[in-house]
Motif scaffolding. Structure first.
Motif, PDB file in Angstrom:
ATOM      1  N   ALA A  42       0.825  -1.212   0.000  1.00 38.37           N
ATOM      2  CA  ALA A  42       0.000   0.000   0.000  1.00 38.37           C
ATOM      3  C   ALA A  42       0.856   1.258   0.000  1.00 38.37           C
ATOM      4  O   ALA A  42       0.472   2.289  -0.583  1.00 38.37           O
ATOM      5  CB  ALA A  42      -0.932  -0.008   1.213  1.00 38.37           C
ATOM      6  N   ILE A  43       2.038   1.192   0.640  1.00 29.72           N
ATOM      7  CA  ILE A  43       2.922   2.356   0.672  1.00 29.72           C
ATOM      8  C   ILE A  43       3.473   2.646  -0.718  1.00 29.72           C
ATOM      9  O   ILE A  43       3.698   3.812  -1.080  1.00 29.72           O
ATOM     10  CB  ILE A  43       4.067   2.121   1.675  1.00 29.72           C
ATOM     11  CG1 ILE A  43       3.507   1.810   3.058  1.00 29.72           C
ATOM     12  CG2 ILE A  43       4.986   3.332   1.749  1.00 29.72           C
ATOM     13  CD1 ILE A  43       4.573   1.470   4.084  1.00 29.72           C
ATOM     14  N   ILE A  44       3.697   1.597  -1.508  1.00 32.64           N
ATOM     15  CA  ILE A  44       4.171   1.784  -2.883  1.00 32.64           C
ATOM     16  C   ILE A  44       3.129   2.559  -3.689  1.00 32.64           C
ATOM     17  O   ILE A  44       3.474   3.476  -4.442  1.00 32.64           O
ATOM     18  CB  ILE A  44       4.468   0.434  -3.551  1.00 32.64           C
ATOM     19  CG1 ILE A  44       5.465  -0.378  -2.718  1.00 32.64           C
ATOM     20  CG2 ILE A  44       4.989   0.641  -4.966  1.00 32.64           C
ATOM     21  CD1 ILE A  44       6.793   0.290  -2.512  1.00 32.64           C
ATOM     22  N   PHE A  45       1.852   2.185  -3.537  1.00 29.13           N
ATOM     23  CA  PHE A  45       0.792   2.910  -4.219  1.00 29.13           C
ATOM     24  C   PHE A  45       0.818   4.391  -3.826  1.00 29.13           C
ATOM     25  O   PHE A  45       0.682   5.277  -4.676  1.00 29.13           O
ATOM     26  CB  PHE A  45      -0.572   2.301  -3.872  1.00 29.13           C
ATOM     27  CG  PHE A  45      -0.867   1.008  -4.581  1.00 29.13           C
ATOM     28  CD1 PHE A  45      -1.409   0.996  -5.856  1.00 29.13           C
ATOM     29  CD2 PHE A  45      -0.601  -0.205  -3.972  1.00 29.13           C
ATOM     30  CE1 PHE A  45      -1.688  -0.191  -6.511  1.00 29.13           C
ATOM     31  CE2 PHE A  45      -0.868  -1.408  -4.611  1.00 29.13           C
ATOM     32  CZ  PHE A  45      -1.411  -1.398  -5.880  1.00 29.13           C
ATOM     33  N   GLN A  46       0.991   4.656  -2.536  1.00 30.27           N
ATOM     34  CA  GLN A  46       0.999   6.037  -2.061  1.00 30.27           C
ATOM     35  C   GLN A  46       2.188   6.812  -2.616  1.00 30.27           C
ATOM     36  O   GLN A  46       2.063   7.974  -3.018  1.00 30.27           O
ATOM     37  CB  GLN A  46       1.026   6.051  -0.535  1.00 30.27           C
ATOM     38  CG  GLN A  46      -0.223   5.465   0.118  1.00 30.27           C
ATOM     39  CD  GLN A  46      -0.079   5.341   1.623  1.00 30.27           C
ATOM     40  OE1 GLN A  46       0.934   5.745   2.199  1.00 30.27           O
ATOM     41  NE2 GLN A  46      -1.085   4.784   2.267  1.00 30.27           N
ATOM     42  N   ALA A  47       3.356   6.166  -2.646  1.00 24.88           N
ATOM     43  CA  ALA A  47       4.548   6.836  -3.154  1.00 24.88           C
ATOM     44  C   ALA A  47       4.414   7.166  -4.635  1.00 24.88           C
ATOM     45  O   ALA A  47       4.755   8.279  -5.076  1.00 24.88           O
ATOM     46  CB  ALA A  47       5.778   5.955  -2.922  1.00 24.88           C
ATOM     47  N   ALA A  48       3.910   6.210  -5.422  1.00 28.71           N
ATOM     48  CA  ALA A  48       3.730   6.453  -6.856  1.00 28.71           C
ATOM     49  C   ALA A  48       2.698   7.543  -7.102  1.00 28.71           C
ATOM     50  O   ALA A  48       2.886   8.419  -7.960  1.00 28.71           O
ATOM     51  CB  ALA A  48       3.313   5.157  -7.551  1.00 28.71           C
ATOM     52  N   ALA A  49       1.612   7.499  -6.344  1.00 28.57           N
ATOM     53  CA  ALA A  49       0.570   8.520  -6.499  1.00 28.57           C
ATOM     54  C   ALA A  49       1.096   9.895  -6.118  1.00 28.57           C
ATOM     55  O   ALA A  49       0.731  10.908  -6.734  1.00 28.57           O
ATOM     56  CB  ALA A  49      -0.648   8.154  -5.653  1.00 28.57           C
ATOM     57  N   ALA A  50       1.953   9.956  -5.098  1.00 22.26           N
ATOM     58  CA  ALA A  50       2.510  11.236  -4.666  1.00 22.26           C
ATOM     59  C   ALA A  50       3.352  11.875  -5.762  1.00 22.26           C
ATOM     60  O   ALA A  50       3.461  13.102  -5.836  1.00 22.26           O
ATOM     61  CB  ALA A  50       3.358  11.043  -3.411  1.00 22.26           C
ATOM     62  N   ALA A  51       3.943  11.050  -6.631  1.00 23.43           N
ATOM     63  CA  ALA A  51       4.743  11.564  -7.739  1.00 23.43           C
ATOM     64  C   ALA A  51       3.883  11.926  -8.946  1.00 23.43           C
ATOM     65  O   ALA A  51       4.415  12.337  -9.981  1.00 23.43           O
ATOM     66  CB  ALA A  51       5.791  10.530  -8.147  1.00 23.43           C
ATOM     67  N   GLY A  52       2.564  11.751  -8.809  1.00 24.23           N
ATOM     68  CA  GLY A  52       1.673  12.062  -9.909  1.00 24.23           C
ATOM     69  C   GLY A  52       1.581  10.979 -10.951  1.00 24.23           C
ATOM     70  O   GLY A  52       1.192  11.246 -12.102  1.00 24.23           O
ATOM     71  N   ALA A  53       1.919   9.747 -10.582  1.00 24.74           N
ATOM     72  CA  ALA A  53       1.874   8.639 -11.529  1.00 24.74           C
ATOM     73  C   ALA A  53       0.439   8.286 -11.886  1.00 24.74           C
ATOM     74  O   ALA A  53      -0.459   8.331 -11.034  1.00 24.74           O
ATOM     75  CB  ALA A  53       2.582   7.416 -10.944  1.00 24.74           C
ATOM     76  N   SER A  54       0.222   7.927 -13.149  1.00 26.62           N
ATOM     77  CA  SER A  54      -1.091   7.471 -13.594  1.00 26.62           C
ATOM     78  C   SER A  54      -1.326   6.041 -13.133  1.00 26.62           C
ATOM     79  O   SER A  54      -0.428   5.388 -12.586  1.00 26.62           O
ATOM     80  CB  SER A  54      -1.173   7.543 -15.116  1.00 26.62           C
ATOM     81  OG  SER A  54      -0.244   6.640 -15.705  1.00 26.62           O
ATOM     82  N   THR A  55      -2.520   5.524 -13.370  1.00 30.50           N
ATOM     83  CA  THR A  55      -2.826   4.144 -12.998  1.00 30.50           C
ATOM     84  C   THR A  55      -1.883   3.171 -13.703  1.00 30.50           C
ATOM     85  O   THR A  55      -1.370   2.219 -13.099  1.00 30.50           O
ATOM     86  CB  THR A  55      -4.286   3.801 -13.347  1.00 30.50           C
ATOM     87  OG1 THR A  55      -5.155   4.689 -12.648  1.00 30.50           O
ATOM     88  CG2 THR A  55      -4.610   2.364 -12.960  1.00 30.50           C
ATOM     89  N   ALA A  56      -1.632   3.420 -14.990  1.00 34.43           N
ATOM     90  CA  ALA A  56      -0.717   2.558 -15.747  1.00 34.43           C
ATOM     91  C   ALA A  56       0.699   2.643 -15.197  1.00 34.43           C
ATOM     92  O   ALA A  56       1.425   1.641 -15.131  1.00 34.43           O
ATOM     93  CB  ALA A  56      -0.734   2.938 -17.223  1.00 34.43           C
ATOM     94  N   GLN A  57       1.108   3.830 -14.792  1.00 33.05           N
ATOM     95  CA  GLN A  57       2.454   3.998 -14.257  1.00 33.05           C
ATOM     96  C   GLN A  57       2.591   3.354 -12.877  1.00 33.05           C
ATOM     97  O   GLN A  57       3.637   2.792 -12.548  1.00 33.05           O
ATOM     98  CB  GLN A  57       2.812   5.487 -14.192  1.00 33.05           C
ATOM     99  CG  GLN A  57       3.062   6.099 -15.562  1.00 33.05           C
ATOM    100  CD  GLN A  57       3.173   7.607 -15.527  1.00 33.05           C
ATOM    101  OE1 GLN A  57       2.501   8.278 -14.725  1.00 33.05           O
ATOM    102  NE2 GLN A  57       4.013   8.163 -16.387  1.00 33.05           N
ATOM    103  N   ILE A  58       1.543   3.411 -12.072  1.00 37.87           N
ATOM    104  CA  ILE A  58       1.568   2.751 -10.772  1.00 37.87           C
ATOM    105  C   ILE A  58       1.706   1.240 -10.957  1.00 37.87           C
ATOM    106  O   ILE A  58       2.479   0.575 -10.254  1.00 37.87           O
ATOM    107  CB  ILE A  58       0.304   3.095  -9.961  1.00 37.87           C
ATOM    108  CG1 ILE A  58       0.313   4.570  -9.561  1.00 37.87           C
ATOM    109  CG2 ILE A  58       0.206   2.210  -8.716  1.00 37.87           C
ATOM    110  CD1 ILE A  58      -0.933   5.030  -8.850  1.00 37.87           C
ATOM    111  N   SER A  59       0.967   0.690 -11.918  1.00 39.14           N
ATOM    112  CA  SER A  59       1.104  -0.737 -12.224  1.00 39.14           C
ATOM    113  C   SER A  59       2.516  -1.053 -12.692  1.00 39.14           C
ATOM    114  O   SER A  59       3.068  -2.109 -12.378  1.00 39.14           O
ATOM    115  CB  SER A  59       0.091  -1.144 -13.297  1.00 39.14           C
ATOM    116  OG  SER A  59      -1.234  -0.992 -12.823  1.00 39.14           O
ATOM    117  N   SER A  60       3.118  -0.122 -13.448  1.00 38.43           N
ATOM    118  CA  SER A  60       4.483  -0.308 -13.921  1.00 38.43           C
ATOM    119  C   SER A  60       5.463  -0.337 -12.753  1.00 38.43           C
ATOM    120  O   SER A  60       6.448  -1.083 -12.779  1.00 38.43           O
ATOM    121  CB  SER A  60       4.864   0.810 -14.896  1.00 38.43           C
ATOM    122  OG  SER A  60       6.188   0.655 -15.369  1.00 38.43           O
TER     123      SER A  60
END
Length: 402
Positions: A42-60
């Motif tokens: 869950a922390i990975i999701f938060q970190a990626a989202a904090a960088a403005g990553a899209s859904t596809a980028q979060i999956s990446s």
């Protein structure tokens, strides 16, 4: 815990991999990966989202982290015939989640690359290996026990709210240790799943099945971002992840040269950072599952648990969305109980080694308690401070003796 195993050079191992692997090592690899994902995905999701990553980028990000951990775990475990697990930097992800907002994703990727370069240089130059030589085995064992303490406590804490599942799993472990020691943890897992199914706590009806497509993000380099993100990420990963990760291995009797380990994790980050692999390091908690007697009675064969974990990592990277659904389907009580039980043998061995030497007990108890407290000072977790405090106490108590 066993005496340090005598590990032979690569190529001289007398039995092939397929003869060394067993159900217990495969299960240990699965449990190790389960602990890693359920405790901090869950922390990975938060970190990626904090960088403005899209859904596809979060999956990446999940793809890159799974592939990177898988390849490095398999490669290092086979190369050195030790259970060498790698992991993502959980404290690093927590740092990113709170410090990346407002920073463009391409600049964040540049900071990841900068941090990875610093880590790689620490490995190539041998700086990290020289540092590890100053840590006595008692301190390393106390550090290991302190890291694992909360998992052992959680096994019993969850019984306040839901006693049947953890108590049944614990009973299965006790019976397994007496009747079939090498299959004790696999039996615990089966009992836990059976009871969770009976109680209706498994929700498997909405798990997607689709591979993840990696997304490349070209890095850009900003001096401000390199200093504010890259350097702290490097320090956090080295101090709170790689340091205890290597100490855990040595506490279990394995004596790897840490320089190539650090170099390979840094190199993997350099390759996969543009896809979201922000930081790889040597695992501590998840690795502890694979270095204990429940993984295999023979420490020379536990390396197969590291290989099994690597295979699970790769599968989870390829099917990132599916993996998320699977872990959401598992009740948290089952996961916490499984983790606590799987780590009991390693925890007890660490405690035994930590307090075996009477001259180092004062330092060991300080390391154990401070590490186990879970405190965070100056943004750095208790494992680092426990290690520092233990070394200081050891130095002072030795100086005080006539």
């Amino acid at each position: 815990m066993e005496a340090p195993p005598t590990l032979q050079p690569t190529g001289s191992h007398k039995t092939p991999f397929w003869r060394d692997i067993s159900l217990s090592t495969v299960t240990a690899g699965f449990v190790a990966v389960t602990i890693g994902y359920t405790s901090s995905a869950a922390i990975i999701f938060q970190a990626a989202a904090a960088a403005g990553a899209s859904t596809a980028q979060i999956s990446s990000w999940l793809w890159a982290l799974g592939i990177g951990m898988g390849i490095t775990s398999i490669g290092l475990s086979l190369r050195y015939r030790m259970p060498l697990l790698t992991a993502w930097s959980t404290p690093g992800a927590a740092f990113l989640a709170t410090n990346l907002p407002g920073i463009p994703l391409d600049e964040a990727i540049g900071a990841f690359l900068f941090s990875a370069l610093l880590i790689t240089l620490c490995g190539v130059t041998g700086l990290f290996e020289r540092l590890m030589r100053y840590i006595p085995s008692a301190i390393a064992s106390a550090l290991l026990a302190g890291i694992l303490l909360r998992f052992g406590l959680e096994l019993f804490n969850v019984m306040e709210s839901q006693w049947l599942l953890p108590l049944s799993m614990l009973a299965a472990w006790v019976a397994g240790r007496r009747l079939w020691p090498t299959l004790a943890v696999p039996g615990v897992l089966l009992i836990g799943i059976a009871i969770a199914l009976w109680q209706g706590q498994l929700h498997v009806h909405s798990i997607p099945l689709a591979p993840t497509v990696p997304v490349f993000t070209a890095p850009t380099f900003s001096l401000t971002t390199l200093i504010s993100i890259g350097i702290p990420l490097f320090v956090i990963t080295m101090a709170t992840q790689n340091l205890p990760g290597v100490a855990v291995l040595r506490a279990a009797g394995y004596q790897p040269n840490s320089s190539p380990l650090i170099s390979w994790t840094g190199g993997a980050t350099l390759l996969l950072a543009p896809f979201g692999g922000y930081a790889f390091n040597m695992a501590a908690i998840s690795a502890a599952v694979c270095i204990g007697p429940d993984a295999h009675a023979n420490p020379l064969k536990r390396y197969t648990a590291g290989v099994a974990a690597g295979v699970f990592y790769i599968a989870m990277g390829i099917f990132g969305g599916t993996v998320t659904g699977i872990f959401n389907a598992l009740p948290s009580v089952l996961v916490m109980s499984l983790a606590g039980i799987a780590l009991l043998g390693t925890l007890s061995g660490g405690l035994a080694n930590a307090f075996e030497n009477s001259g180092q007990r004062d330092a060991a108890i300080v390391t154990f308690l401070l590490t186990g407290s879970g405190i965070t000072l100056l943004g750095i977790g208790g494992a680092f401070w426990g290690l520092v405090a233990g070394l200081v106490v050891l130095k002072l108590t030795k100086a005080a003796k006539p």
